[in-house]
Design a protein around this motif. Structure first.
Motif, PDB file in Angstrom:
ATOM      1  N   ARG A  65      52.151  34.120  45.846  1.00  0.00           N
ATOM      2  CA  ARG A  65      53.195  34.923  46.260  1.00  0.00           C
ATOM      3  C   ARG A  65      52.555  36.373  46.862  1.00  0.00           C
ATOM      4  NH1 ARG A  65      56.992  36.692  41.819  1.00  0.00           N
ATOM      5  NH2 ARG A  65      58.131  37.742  43.735  1.00  0.00           N
ATOM      6  N   LEU A  66      51.576  36.755  46.179  1.00  0.00           N
ATOM      7  CA  LEU A  66      51.002  38.108  46.642  1.00  0.00           C
ATOM      8  C   LEU A  66      50.172  37.821  48.132  1.00  0.00           C
ATOM      9  CD1 LEU A  66      49.342  39.121  43.202  1.00  0.00           C
ATOM     10  CD2 LEU A  66      51.066  40.536  44.813  1.00  0.00           C
ATOM     11  N   ASN A  67      49.601  36.805  48.244  1.00  0.00           N
ATOM     12  CA  ASN A  67      48.919  36.378  49.588  1.00  0.00           C
ATOM     13  C   ASN A  67      50.129  36.308  50.450  1.00  0.00           C
ATOM     14  OD1 ASN A  67      46.946  35.444  51.301  1.00  0.00           O
ATOM     15  ND2 ASN A  67      47.585  33.594  50.857  1.00  0.00           N
ATOM     16  N   GLU A  68      51.220  35.808  50.496  1.00  0.00           N
ATOM     17  CA  GLU A  68      52.242  35.649  51.346  1.00  0.00           C
ATOM     18  C   GLU A  68      52.622  36.973  51.608  1.00  0.00           C
ATOM     19  OE1 GLU A  68      56.342  33.165  52.288  1.00  0.00           O
ATOM     20  OE2 GLU A  68      55.069  32.670  50.504  1.00  0.00           O
ATOM     21  N   ALA A  69      53.106  37.834  50.634  1.00  0.00           N
ATOM     22  CA  ALA A  69      53.550  39.276  50.881  1.00  0.00           C
ATOM     23  C   ALA A  69      52.901  40.342  51.185  1.00  0.00           C
ATOM     24  CB  ALA A  69      54.343  39.609  49.422  1.00  0.00           C
ATOM     25  N   CYS A  70      51.465  40.254  51.205  1.00  0.00           N
ATOM     26  CA  CYS A  70      50.584  41.123  51.254  1.00  0.00           C
ATOM     27  C   CYS A  70      49.639  40.822  52.062  1.00  0.00           C
ATOM     28  CB  CYS A  70      50.185  41.942  50.129  1.00  0.00           C
ATOM     29  SG  CYS A  70      51.347  42.510  48.648  1.00  0.00           S
ATOM     30  N   PRO A  71      49.485  41.191  53.566  1.00  0.00           N
ATOM     31  CA  PRO A  71      48.355  40.564  54.392  1.00  0.00           C
ATOM     32  C   PRO A  71      47.082  41.224  53.890  1.00  0.00           C
ATOM     33  CG  PRO A  71      50.474  41.474  55.595  1.00  0.00           C
ATOM     34  CD  PRO A  71      50.409  41.797  54.238  1.00  0.00           C
ATOM     35  N   ASN A  72      47.102  42.449  53.470  1.00  0.00           N
ATOM     36  CA  ASN A  72      45.632  43.045  52.925  1.00  0.00           C
ATOM     37  C   ASN A  72      45.135  42.598  51.608  1.00  0.00           C
ATOM     38  OD1 ASN A  72      47.645  44.514  51.953  1.00  0.00           O
ATOM     39  ND2 ASN A  72      46.538  46.411  51.560  1.00  0.00           N
ATOM     40  N   ILE A  73      46.070  41.612  50.868  1.00  0.00           N
ATOM     41  CA  ILE A  73      45.477  40.987  49.652  1.00  0.00           C
ATOM     42  C   ILE A  73      44.584  39.716  50.168  1.00  0.00           C
ATOM     43  CG2 ILE A  73      45.800  39.467  47.450  1.00  0.00           C
ATOM     44  CD1 ILE A  73      47.833  41.374  46.895  1.00  0.00           C
ATOM     45  N   VAL A  74      43.389  39.916  50.447  1.00  0.00           N
ATOM     46  CA  VAL A  74      42.533  38.795  51.023  1.00  0.00           C
ATOM     47  C   VAL A  74      41.665  37.755  50.345  1.00  0.00           C
ATOM     48  CG1 VAL A  74      42.367  40.527  53.092  1.00  0.00           C
ATOM     49  CG2 VAL A  74      40.440  40.432  51.355  1.00  0.00           C
ATOM     50  N   GLY A  75      41.707  38.051  48.979  1.00  0.00           N
ATOM     51  CA  GLY A  75      40.936  37.142  48.079  1.00  0.00           C
ATOM     52  C   GLY A  75      40.976  37.535  46.855  1.00  0.00           C
ATOM     53  N   VAL A  76      40.296  36.709  45.827  1.00  0.00           N
ATOM     54  CA  VAL A  76      40.293  36.779  44.442  1.00  0.00           C
ATOM     55  C   VAL A  76      38.788  36.642  43.724  1.00  0.00           C
ATOM     56  CG1 VAL A  76      41.047  34.521  43.961  1.00  0.00           C
ATOM     57  CG2 VAL A  76      41.560  36.283  42.148  1.00  0.00           C
ATOM     58  N   LYS A  77      38.552  37.633  42.852  1.00  0.00           N
ATOM     59  CA  LYS A  77      37.370  37.253  41.970  1.00  0.00           C
ATOM     60  C   LYS A  77      37.967  36.669  40.755  1.00  0.00           C
ATOM     61  CE  LYS A  77      33.787  39.523  39.122  1.00  0.00           C
ATOM     62  NZ  LYS A  77      33.128  40.564  38.696  1.00  0.00           N
ATOM     63  N   GLU A  78      37.668  35.326  40.468  1.00  0.00           N
ATOM     64  CA  GLU A  78      38.042  34.622  39.435  1.00  0.00           C
ATOM     65  C   GLU A  78      36.890  34.413  38.249  1.00  0.00           C
ATOM     66  OE1 GLU A  78      40.719  33.170  38.462  1.00  0.00           O
ATOM     67  OE2 GLU A  78      41.971  33.172  40.013  1.00  0.00           O
ATOM     68  N   SER A  79      36.961  35.238  37.156  1.00  0.00           N
ATOM     69  CA  SER A  79      36.231  35.163  35.889  1.00  0.00           C
ATOM     70  C   SER A  79      36.929  34.279  35.192  1.00  0.00           C
ATOM     71  CB  SER A  79      35.867  36.519  35.607  1.00  0.00           C
ATOM     72  OG  SER A  79      35.148  37.326  36.554  1.00  0.00           O
ATOM     73  N   ASN A  80      37.288  32.987  35.488  1.00  0.00           N
ATOM     74  CA  ASN A  80      38.139  32.118  34.921  1.00  0.00           C
ATOM     75  C   ASN A  80      37.179  30.896  34.644  1.00  0.00           C
ATOM     76  OD1 ASN A  80      40.121  30.361  33.984  1.00  0.00           O
ATOM     77  ND2 ASN A  80      41.579  31.704  35.305  1.00  0.00           N
ATOM     78  N   LYS A  81      37.067  30.539  33.428  1.00  0.00           N
ATOM     79  CA  LYS A  81      36.382  29.107  33.420  1.00  0.00           C
ATOM     80  C   LYS A  81      37.290  27.744  33.394  1.00  0.00           C
ATOM     81  CE  LYS A  81      33.163  31.294  29.977  1.00  0.00           C
ATOM     82  NZ  LYS A  81      32.732  31.227  28.338  1.00  0.00           N
ATOM     83  N   ASP A  82      38.441  27.933  33.696  1.00  0.00           N
ATOM     84  CA  ASP A  82      39.358  26.967  34.285  1.00  0.00           C
ATOM     85  C   ASP A  82      39.240  26.606  35.568  1.00  0.00           C
ATOM     86  OD1 ASP A  82      41.379  25.029  34.708  1.00  0.00           O
ATOM     87  OD2 ASP A  82      42.917  26.366  33.883  1.00  0.00           O
ATOM     88  N   PHE A  83      38.187  25.558  35.809  1.00  0.00           N
ATOM     89  CA  PHE A  83      37.916  25.183  37.136  1.00  0.00           C
ATOM     90  C   PHE A  83      39.044  24.407  38.109  1.00  0.00           C
ATOM     91  CE2 PHE A  83      35.072  23.025  40.383  1.00  0.00           C
ATOM     92  CZ  PHE A  83      34.523  24.162  40.996  1.00  0.00           C
ATOM     93  N   GLU A  84      39.828  23.883  37.208  1.00  0.00           N
ATOM     94  CA  GLU A  84      41.086  23.476  37.909  1.00  0.00           C
ATOM     95  C   GLU A  84      42.113  24.665  38.420  1.00  0.00           C
ATOM     96  OE1 GLU A  84      44.062  21.106  36.221  1.00  0.00           O
ATOM     97  OE2 GLU A  84      42.715  19.578  34.901  1.00  0.00           O
ATOM     98  N   HIS A  85      41.959  25.621  37.811  1.00  0.00           N
ATOM     99  CA  HIS A  85      42.750  26.656  38.254  1.00  0.00           C
ATOM    100  C   HIS A  85      42.121  27.140  39.562  1.00  0.00           C
ATOM    101  CE1 HIS A  85      44.713  30.975  37.911  1.00  0.00           C
ATOM    102  NE2 HIS A  85      43.423  31.088  38.400  1.00  0.00           N
ATOM    103  N   VAL A  86      40.705  27.494  39.442  1.00  0.00           N
ATOM    104  CA  VAL A  86      40.026  27.906  40.645  1.00  0.00           C
ATOM    105  C   VAL A  86      40.403  27.068  41.990  1.00  0.00           C
ATOM    106  CG1 VAL A  86      38.661  29.489  39.548  1.00  0.00           C
ATOM    107  CG2 VAL A  86      37.981  27.154  40.150  1.00  0.00           C
ATOM    108  N   ASN A  87      40.351  25.667  41.675  1.00  0.00           N
ATOM    109  CA  ASN A  87      40.633  24.675  42.911  1.00  0.00           C
ATOM    110  C   ASN A  87      41.769  25.082  43.417  1.00  0.00           C
ATOM    111  OD1 ASN A  87      38.443  22.312  43.196  1.00  0.00           O
ATOM    112  ND2 ASN A  87      38.346  23.227  41.178  1.00  0.00           N
TER     113      ASN A  87
END
Length: 306
Positions: free
Chosen positions: A160-182
């Protein structure tokens, strides 16, 4: 915001080094040492610099200190690589102030963490990040680290944020859930910048289309982290894989206590900084310091008692 962020999206790839905030023995911020650490990163090929993220102990700094750390960093780098300081806080107004300050100082992007302690729901997170993104023209990298914030930014919220905000260009995922990051790239698009904040996932995230990593280990061996990314982007998979496994012992030992305590201990042993932290953080146990020292020797790093 309606800017064109393709240039910075091209440049913000590889090893973004999350530089620690060095303190003097009296616990004042050591801005001279900070500049030296940044030069160490640039000399060893790091592709971008971040400060005042988790490794930079932002919750131990005043807002004014955070702004001076950002200013010192931007002046030291002087345009040689992108700078993406951490500007997030548990406080919404502080986050707005710091993110606007980063833009005014000339930062290339801002790394904005999910607010910690508060545990906002997904709608509140959407409103928080959208308000921050709408307040500036620089690119925003969302920072999702559920182990520290006690709240996970769900993929649907990020989309939703990616669609609503052109300047949200990425994410740092400190998330061990590899399904989530995929699912981040599936739902946000393959051109969305995905960075690993989990050291053992730096290489695997590249394999699924990630843009790079923001790894605390880059404080200690920046050249090897940078080379891993260079090898991958050059198509040298074997070298990238070899470096992934070569770095595992160091990655392991640097996270046997809360980051950045082991990293600062290592840098102290290397003669780079005083290994000081501000309470409530403290130095690692003597046993862990001995283990860090022995591990550094495996990489040919002369480690002395700090």
């Amino acid at each position: 915001m309606s800017g064109n962020y393709e240039d910075i999206k091209t440049r913000l790839r590889g090893s973004i080094a999350p530089v620690v905030t060095p303190f003097k023995k009296n616990h004042d911020v050591d801005y001279e040492k900070l500049s030296e650490l940044i030069e160490f990163q640039l000399e060893n090929g790091s592709h971008a610099i971040s400060v005042t993220g988790t490794s930079g102990e932002p919750s131990s700094l005043t807002v004014e200190e955070r702004e001076k750390v950002m200013e010192t960093t931007i002046k030291t780098v002087n345009g040689r690589v992108p700078v993406a300081p951490g500007t997030g806080s548990t406080n919404h107004a502080e986050t707005l102030r710091l993110t606007k300050s980063a833009q005014e100082m000339g930062a290339d992007a801002a790394l904005v963490i999910v607010p910690y302690y508060n545990k906002p729901n997904q709608e509140a997170l959407f409103k928080h990040f959208k308000t921050v993104a709408d307040s500036v023209d620089i690119p925003i990298i969302v920072y999702n680290i559920p182990g520290r914030t006690a709240q996970n930014l769900e993929v649907k919220t990020l989309a939703r944020l990616n669609e609503a905000c052109p300047n949200i260009v990425g994410v740092k995922e400190s998330n061990k859930d590899f399904e989530h990051v995929n699912r981040v790239l599936l739902n946000c698009g393959r051109d969305f910048l995905l960075y690993s904040g989990i050291e053992l996932l730096c290489y695997p995230m590249l394999a699924i289309g990630g843009a790079g990593s923001i790894s605390a280990t880059a404080n200690v061996l920046p050249g090897k982290i940078a080379r891993l990314h260079d090898a991958w982007f050059e198509g040298d998979v074997e070298t990238a894989q070899s470096l992934h496994y070569e770095l595992m012992p160091l990655n392991d030992v640097l996270f046997k206590d809360t980051n950045p305590a082991p990293v600062k201990a290592a840098l102290g042993m290397m003669g780079k900084i005083e290994p000081e932290l501000r309470l409530p953080m403290d130095v690692p146990s003597r046993a862990l310091q001995d283990e860090i020292r022995e591990t550094l020797k495996q990489y040919g790093v002369t480690a002395q008692y700090a």
